[in-house]
Design an enzyme around this catalytic site. Structure first.
Site, PDB file in Angstrom:
ATOM      1  N   ARG A  67       3.430  12.911  10.166  1.00 15.61           N
ATOM      2  CA  ARG A  67       1.859  12.970  10.064  1.00 15.61           C
ATOM      3  C   ARG A  67       1.614  11.416  10.319  1.00 15.61           C
ATOM      4  O   ARG A  67       1.710  10.598   9.893  1.00 15.61           O
ATOM      5  CB  ARG A  67       2.357  12.849   8.430  1.00 15.61           C
ATOM      6  CG  ARG A  67       0.953  12.148   7.064  1.00 15.61           C
ATOM      7  CD  ARG A  67       1.273  12.005   6.417  1.00 15.61           C
ATOM      8  NE  ARG A  67       0.162  12.054   5.317  1.00 15.61           N
ATOM      9  CZ  ARG A  67      -0.708  10.350   4.808  1.00 15.61           C
ATOM     10  NH1 ARG A  67      -0.340   9.785   6.222  1.00 15.61           N
ATOM     11  NH2 ARG A  67      -1.241  10.680   4.648  1.00 15.61           N
ATOM     12  N   GLU A  98      -4.226  13.219   9.054  1.00 17.46           N
ATOM     13  CA  GLU A  98      -5.035  12.750   8.122  1.00 17.46           C
ATOM     14  C   GLU A  98      -6.259  12.428   8.145  1.00 17.46           C
ATOM     15  O   GLU A  98      -6.291  11.534   8.517  1.00 17.46           O
ATOM     16  CB  GLU A  98      -4.087  11.532   7.372  1.00 17.46           C
ATOM     17  CG  GLU A  98      -3.809  11.628   5.864  1.00 17.46           C
ATOM     18  CD  GLU A  98      -4.679  10.280   5.155  1.00 17.46           C
ATOM     19  OE1 GLU A  98      -4.744   9.771   4.635  1.00 17.46           O
ATOM     20  OE2 GLU A  98      -4.781   9.295   6.148  1.00 17.46           O
ATOM     21  N   ASP A 151       0.929  -1.453   0.617  1.00 19.61           N
ATOM     22  CA  ASP A 151       0.256   0.080   0.103  1.00 19.61           C
ATOM     23  C   ASP A 151       0.859   1.365   0.113  1.00 19.61           C
ATOM     24  O   ASP A 151       1.396   2.171   0.854  1.00 19.61           O
ATOM     25  CB  ASP A 151      -0.882  -0.015   1.262  1.00 19.61           C
ATOM     26  CG  ASP A 151      -1.987   1.250   1.470  1.00 19.61           C
ATOM     27  OD1 ASP A 151      -2.414   1.323   0.569  1.00 19.61           O
ATOM     28  OD2 ASP A 151      -2.465   1.512   1.894  1.00 19.61           O
ATOM     29  N   ASP A 211      -1.457   9.279   9.717  1.00 14.36           N
ATOM     30  CA  ASP A 211      -2.202   8.337   8.813  1.00 14.36           C
ATOM     31  C   ASP A 211      -3.072   7.753   9.382  1.00 14.36           C
ATOM     32  O   ASP A 211      -3.585   7.567  10.534  1.00 14.36           O
ATOM     33  CB  ASP A 211      -0.476   6.975   8.054  1.00 14.36           C
ATOM     34  CG  ASP A 211      -1.949   5.956   6.721  1.00 14.36           C
ATOM     35  OD1 ASP A 211      -2.026   7.206   6.191  1.00 14.36           O
ATOM     36  OD2 ASP A 211      -1.859   5.704   7.230  1.00 14.36           O
ATOM     37  N   HIS A 267      -0.879  11.658  -2.787  1.00 16.34           N
ATOM     38  CA  HIS A 267      -0.416  10.830  -3.435  1.00 16.34           C
ATOM     39  C   HIS A 267      -1.887   9.480  -3.593  1.00 16.34           C
ATOM     40  O   HIS A 267      -1.559   8.506  -4.078  1.00 16.34           O
ATOM     41  CB  HIS A 267       0.207   9.610  -2.332  1.00 16.34           C
ATOM     42  CG  HIS A 267       0.302   8.812  -1.880  1.00 16.34           C
ATOM     43  ND1 HIS A 267      -0.452  10.246  -0.475  1.00 16.34           N
ATOM     44  CD2 HIS A 267      -0.384   7.904  -0.589  1.00 16.34           C
ATOM     45  CE1 HIS A 267      -0.441  10.564   0.847  1.00 16.34           C
ATOM     46  NE2 HIS A 267      -0.396   8.517   0.353  1.00 16.34           N
ATOM     47  N   ASP A 268      -2.768  10.008  -3.178  1.00 14.65           N
ATOM     48  CA  ASP A 268      -4.627   9.141  -2.877  1.00 14.65           C
ATOM     49  C   ASP A 268      -4.513   9.940  -3.801  1.00 14.65           C
ATOM     50  O   ASP A 268      -4.347  10.983  -4.722  1.00 14.65           O
ATOM     51  CB  ASP A 268      -4.808   9.874  -1.759  1.00 14.65           C
ATOM     52  CG  ASP A 268      -4.213   8.063  -0.306  1.00 14.65           C
ATOM     53  OD1 ASP A 268      -3.320   7.645  -0.837  1.00 14.65           O
ATOM     54  OD2 ASP A 268      -3.912   9.190   0.462  1.00 14.65           O
TER      55      ASP A 268
HETATM   56  C1  GLC Z   1      -3.749   7.462   4.249  1.00 12.92           C
HETATM   57  C2  GLC Z   1      -2.732   6.959   3.362  1.00 12.92           C
HETATM   58  C3  GLC Z   1      -3.077   5.952   1.725  1.00 12.92           C
HETATM   59  C4  GLC Z   1      -3.401   4.391   2.000  1.00 12.92           C
HETATM   60  C5  GLC Z   1      -4.041   4.324   4.115  1.00 12.92           C
HETATM   61  C6  GLC Z   1      -4.092   2.939   4.491  1.00 12.92           C
HETATM   62  O1  GLC Z   1      -5.251   7.359   4.126  1.00 12.92           O
HETATM   63  O2  GLC Z   1      -2.903   7.964   3.073  1.00 12.92           O
HETATM   64  O3  GLC Z   1      -2.453   6.044   1.425  1.00 12.92           O
HETATM   65  O4  GLC Z   1      -3.752   3.781   1.915  1.00 12.92           O
HETATM   66  O5  GLC Z   1      -3.874   5.761   4.633  1.00 12.92           O
HETATM   67  O6  GLC Z   1      -3.032   3.226   5.035  1.00 12.92           O
END
Ligand code: GLC
Length: 631
Positions: A267, A311, A126, A269, A381-382
């Site tokens: 950050r 995030e 991922d 996540d 990146h998402d």
């Molecule tokens: C966050 C990341 C994403 C990832 C998800 C699970 O949203 O930005 O890229 O897939 O977490 O870790």
């Protein structure tokens, strides 16, 4: 200072900082874990962990702590601008980061985000968000020593470093997960494991699907251990049980150890998912905010130089609390992604209409925040999820479902007349939601324009890219440039040929940095890439010189009465800067009387650094996709 004196001085500072944050820490933990049988032991262990992390903090970072305690607005200043990249895709290896710092400084960057760089599981991970060892660096990127050397090099150039700390889950290959899987009860309690599907089925009734295409459902059955495991994201990402204080303790240690390696911004996540409650979506439960406040307090005690970026890619009402609202005011995240600004930018571009944008940004967001600001961005990146609520859409007379469907079609590039080229990411048949992947340049029309050899369309695409970056540089917060967007990198369709990435269209916009392209852009200021690069540098260097853009200054959304314009004022004690963006491809104008009424006194346009002569027309002419910052 002699060693003994220094020790006393450090201890004294620690005690002072402990006093400062004690009441932000323990009351949260009492409420979260007070009823847990292991709580008294946990308190002692956490106290010890804080003290030993403080003792281990290197001297240069202690100095930074002092500096930032004296200048707590360091991250809110207009000279802050971020750049986000994967180490391997940007420069191959951590050892090569220092070689790229001239390039980044020249671009106007003062903050770099090394995308997930802790050791992930092998194969599909991922994009690094499936971490199997929080104490090691991804071996493809280098060692912990390389990492520390890279943070040191950045620090010496005045560049802060952000890294990801995945709090919601670990890889199933993490040592804790492996022990849990073997039946060790201590570690089984680190995760959410179930003997049968009774509870999972009950939870599922109200849960949403994050990756409905390739990881449907929120639980996975493991035959070998005879357990269902909570796996919100992918099967290999096991959700941690934050109701267990031991998990808090372990992750606090990880957090402080990263802080001591020279990380400036952590950050966190996927924070919305950290707390589970039956009968809810298990997102953004109040306990998430209690946990995040406690983590913040622990960090302020040991490493006050470090700030937290949370995030939470959710709607505005749900996002703001991550910046500390109500009882958490000023005590939670210092940064959170301004997902709404990003979504509204793309939405207004496609619709050539800013009414929804003005409504959402005016109605849901406060003019200022305490100890916090936004991370503003156009791409990351998402994927882009169309976080537009039915209620907001209805308030400006549009149908939310149809608008979201329009945006997906537009940015996939199948809507007639669309300038964009993107791909779908996950389709949820139940909600009909379709998310979108694609680079900034491809979504903004550059790919189609270049393929068609259409100069006018190329000009428009460049204007969209630069208008968007001027917007995120002025709105309030730290603008984040996503790697390659400064030279207009296009979609990378090759991802489908690499099996671990093929199922995930987000790799469409995670290309390898093309340094030849960068060199050509620098050498060819008339090329598309050259114009974007020069425009970006200009925006960031001008931003750094506009004190009104300090995040402490309120952002007031203004209503121009012209539905193609988005405008706001940054109100500083010394005066205002009014920013205006034209989201359409047609010329329009704004009366000077309106601008004067909203605080423009000098007619000084800051992006071009010129004083505008209105030639008696009474109105400021605004070309297609105009961007102006007026003082
Ligand atoms: C966050 C990341 C994403 C990832 C998800 C699970 O949203 O930005 O890229 O897939 O977490 O870790």
């Amino acid at each position: 200072m002699p060693d003994a004196d220094r020790k006393t001085f450090n201890d004294l500072l620690f005690e002072l900082r402990y006093e400062r944050s004690r009441d932000d820490l323990w009351p949260m933990l009492d409420r979260l874990y007070g009823g847990h049988p292991g709580y008294p032991r946990f308190r002692t262990a956490l106290d010890k962990a804080l003290r030993s992390a403080a003792d281990a903090r290197p001297d240069d970072l202690r100095l930074l702590d002092l500096k930032r305690d004296l200048e707590p607005d360091w991250f809110q200043r207009p000279d802050m601008a971020g750049y986000v990249f994967y180490i391997d895709r940007f420069c191959g290896h951590l050892r090569h980061v220092p070689e790229k710092l001239d390039y980044l400084r020249d671009l106007g960057i003062s903050y770099v985000h090394f995308m997930p760089c802790l050791k992930p599981r092998k194969g599909d991970n991922d994009g690094g968000y499936s971490v199997m060892d929080y104490g090691a660096i991804n071996p493809l990127y280098g060692t912990m020593e390389d990492f520390e050397a890279a943070t040191r090099a950045c620090r010496s150039r005045g560049i802060s470093v952000c890294v990801d700390l995945v709090l919601n889950h670990t890889a199933k290959e993490h040592a804790w997960a492996k022990k849990a899987r073997k039946g060790d009860p201590k570690y089984a309690d680190y995760y959410l494991m179930f003997e049968d599907d009774t509870l999972p089925k009950q939870y599922e009734k109200t849960l949403v699907e994050v990756f409905p295409d390739n990881a449907p459902g929120n639980f996975t059955w493991y035959e070998d251990c005879g357990r269902w495991v909570w796996t919100t994201f992918n099967e290999h990402q096991w959700d941690l049980n934050w109701a267990n204080p031991q998990v808090f303790l372990e992750m606090t240690k990880v957090m402080l150890s990263l802080a001591n390696k020279g990380v400036d911004i952590l950050r966190f996540d996927a924070v919305a998912f950290m707390w589970k409650r039956m009968g809810t979506r298990c997102q953004s439960e109040p306990e998430c905010h209690m946990l995040l406040q406690a983590l913040r307090a622990a960090c302020r005690i040991v490493a006050p130089a470090v700030i937290h970026l949370e995030e939470a890619i959710v709607g505005p009402a749900e996002m703001l609390p991550y910046l500390g609202r109500g009882e958490h005011d000023g005590k939670e995240g210092n940064l959170a992604y301004h997902n709404s600004l990003m979504v509204q930018f793309w939405s207004s571009l496609a619709a050539r209409d800013t009414q929804l944008m003005s409504y959402v940004l005016d109605t849901h967001f406060p003019p200022t925040l305490t100890n916090a600001t936004y991370a503003t961005y156009l791409r990351c990146h998402d994927d882009i999820g169309w976080a537009v609520t039915d209620e907001d859409a209805a308030s400006v007379g549009i149908d939310g479902r149809l608008h979201r469907a329009f945006l997906s079609d537009f940015y996939e590039g199948v809507f007639p007349g669309s300038f964009a080229k993107g791909e779908l990411f996950q389709f949820n048949p139940e909600t009909r939601d379709k998310r979108i992947s694609g680079t900034c340049a491809s979504l903004a029309g550059l790919e189609r324009a270049l393929v068609a050899g259409d100069d006018e369309a190329t000009d428009r695409a460049i204007d969209r890219i630069l208008m968007g970056h001027a917007l995120i540089a002025s709105f309030g917060g730290i603008p984040l440039v996503y790697m390659g967007d400064e030279v207009g990198l296009l979609n990378d369709y090759g991802y489908v040929d690499y099996p671990p990435h093929a199922h995930d269209s987000r790799w469409l916009h995670r290309p390898l940095m093309d340094w030849d392209h960068v060199a050509a852009a620098a050498a060819g200021p008339e090329t598309a890439a050259g114009r974007i690069l020069a425009g970006m540098k200009d925006i960031l260097s001008r931003r750094a010189q506009v004190p009104e853009f300090h995040a402490k200054n309120p952002t007031e959304v203004l209503h121009t009465g012209n539905s193609t314009l988005f405008a706001f004022a940054r109100r500083a004690p010394t005066g205002s800067v009014v920013c205006v963006y034209n989201f359409s491809e047609v010329w329009t104008a704004l009366p000077w009387s309106w601008l004067t009424q909203h605080g423009v006194t000098k007619r000084h346009e800051l992006l071009s650094d010129t004083v505008i002569d209105d030639s008696g027309s009474g109105a400021l002419p605004l070309p297609p996709l105009a961007r102006v910052w007026l003082r």
